[in-house]
Design an enzyme around this catalytic site. Structure first.
Site, PDB file in Angstrom:
ATOM      1  CE  LYS A 176      -4.215  -1.656   2.175  1.00  0.00           C
ATOM      2  NZ  LYS A 176      -5.226  -1.654   2.803  1.00  0.00           N
ATOM      3  CG  ASP A 223      -8.327   0.472   3.093  1.00  0.00           C
ATOM      4  OD1 ASP A 223      -8.904  -0.170   2.391  1.00  0.00           O
ATOM      5  OD2 ASP A 223      -7.200   0.420   3.193  1.00  0.00           O
TER       6      ASP A 223
END
Ligand code: ATR
Length: 286
Positions: free
Chosen positions: A73, A110
Site C-alpha cells: 500500500k 479504506d
C-alpha cells in the site's frame, strides 16, 4: 445474470503478497456477474520486491486499475502520479487507477469503508459523538486515524509501542497519543473503539480491554474479519456494546473501488457479505 468475458473485457484486479486469502476477487466478480458486465477481476501476487516492475508492466496494458493490499500500500502511493487526499494523508493507497496514457492515480477507499461499516452496523453513531480510541499505530491504525479525523472525530491513539503512536499523532490535528498504561483513562468517555492492531488475527492472542471504563453507548469495531467475531467483539457483545466487524469495512471499501474500476455502481441486489461469510465458514451474527 450473464457472465461474459470477451476480448474486449474490462480487466482489473487485486495485488498483494500473499493474495490468496483475499475476498476481493469473490466480491468484485460477483458484482460483475450480477451487473452483466464484460469484465474480469483477477488476483495478482508479484514477488515482494517486484511491485514496481509489476506496475510498470501493467500501467499501459489496458488494465483499468488495481486494488492494493499488504505489503504494497505504501509503495503503491509512491509510484502514483496523483493521489487523493485520503491516500496522501494515510501515506498509503488501496487503489491504483491507470489512465489512457499510463498515468497512475492513487486513492484510498479504506476510510470510506470504515465509516460505511459504522453506518451499516451501528446506525446513528456519529464521528463527533465523542473521542474515538484507535488501538494500533501501524498502517491500518494510521488509515483509521485519517478516516476518523477527516470525518470530524477527536482521536486518542494507543499503541503497544508508544513512540510509534507519538509519531503518527504528530502529523494530525485532533489526535492525542495515549500510553498503553493509561488505556483505561483513554477509554473514559469514548464514543467508539477501533481495533487496528493485528492482535487477534487468525484467532491468536487478543487484546484485553478494561471495558469497565467504556461508556455503555460506545461502539466497538474490529478491523480483523478472520475470525469475524474476534475475541474483542465477543467480549464487547457479551457486555452489551454495539459492534462493527471488519467484513463490513471490507465490503465498504470495495463499493467505491468497483465504481472507480468499472464505471458503474455495484448492484446491491446481490448479497456479497453472505457469500464472503460462506467462504470464511462464518454465519451472520445478527
Ligand atoms: P498494519 O500495517 O496491518 O497496521 P503493522 O504496521 O505491522 O501492520 O502494525 C501492527 C500493529 O499491531 C501495531 O500497532 C502493533 O503494535 P507495535 O507497534 O507495538 O508493534 C500492533 N500489535 C501487534 N500485535 C500486538 C499485540 N499482541 N498486542 C498489542 N498490539 C499489537
Amino acid at each position: 445474470m450473464t457472465t461474459m468475458v470477451s476480448g474486449a473485457a474490462m480487466v482489473a484486479g487485486v495485488v498483494g503478497a500473499p493474495v490468496r486469502h483475499s475476498l476481493s476477487p469473490l466480491i468484485h466478480n460477483t458484482w460483475i456477474a450480477a451487473a452483466g458486465l464484460d469484465a474480469v477481476y483477477t488476483p495478482f501476487e508479484p514477488p515482494a520486491d517486484g511491485f514496481e516492475t509489476f506496475v510498470a508492466g501493467l500501467r499501459r496494458s489496458g488494465v483499468r486499475g488495481l486494488n492494493v493490499t499488504l505489503p504494497f500500500k505504501e509503495i503503491a502511493l509512491r509510484l502514483a502520479d496523483t493521489a487523493d487526499t485520503a491516500a496522501r494523508a494515510a501515506g498509503a493507497a488501496n487503489l491504483l487507477l491507470f489512465g489512457p496514457d499510463g498515468e497512475i492515480e492513487a486513492r484510498n477507499t479504506d476510510g470510506i469503508g470504515l465509516l460505511a461499516a459504522f453506518a451499516r452496523q451501528a446506525p446513528g453513531w456519529r464521528p463527533d459523538a465523542g473521542p474515538v480510541v484507535v488501538l494500533g499505530a501501524g498502517g491500518a491504525g494510521k488509515g483509521a486515524v485519517v478516516a476518523l479525523t477527516m470525518a470530524g472525530a477527536e482521536v486518542r491513539l494507543v499503541n503497544r509501542t508508544h513512540a510509534r503512536a507519538l509519531t503518527v499523532a504528530d502529523g494530525f490535528e485532533g489526535v492525542t497519543a495515549c500510553p498503553i498504561e493509561d488505556l483505561a483513562k483513554a477509554l473514559g468517555g469514548a464514543s467508539a473503539i477501533v481495533n487496528a492492531t493485528s492482535a487477534g488475527f487468525g484467532g491468536g492472542d487478543s487484546l484485553d480491554l478494561p471495558f469497565d471504563a467504556v461508556p455503555p453507548e460506545a461502539v466497538v469495531m474490529d478491523m480483523i474479519y478472520k475470525p469475524l467475531r474476534t475475541p474483542l467483539l465477543q467480549q464487547a457483545q457479551a457486555r452489551g456494546f454495539r459492534t462493527v466487524d471488519g467484513l463490513a469495512m471490507l465490503v465498504g471499501q470495495a463499493i467505491p473501488s468497483f465504481e472507480a474500476l468499472f464505471g458503474v455502481a455495484p448492484p446491491m441486489s446481490v448479497d456479497v457479505r453472505a457469500l464472503a461469510l460462506k467462504t470464511l465458514g462464518e454465519t451472520e451474527r445478527r
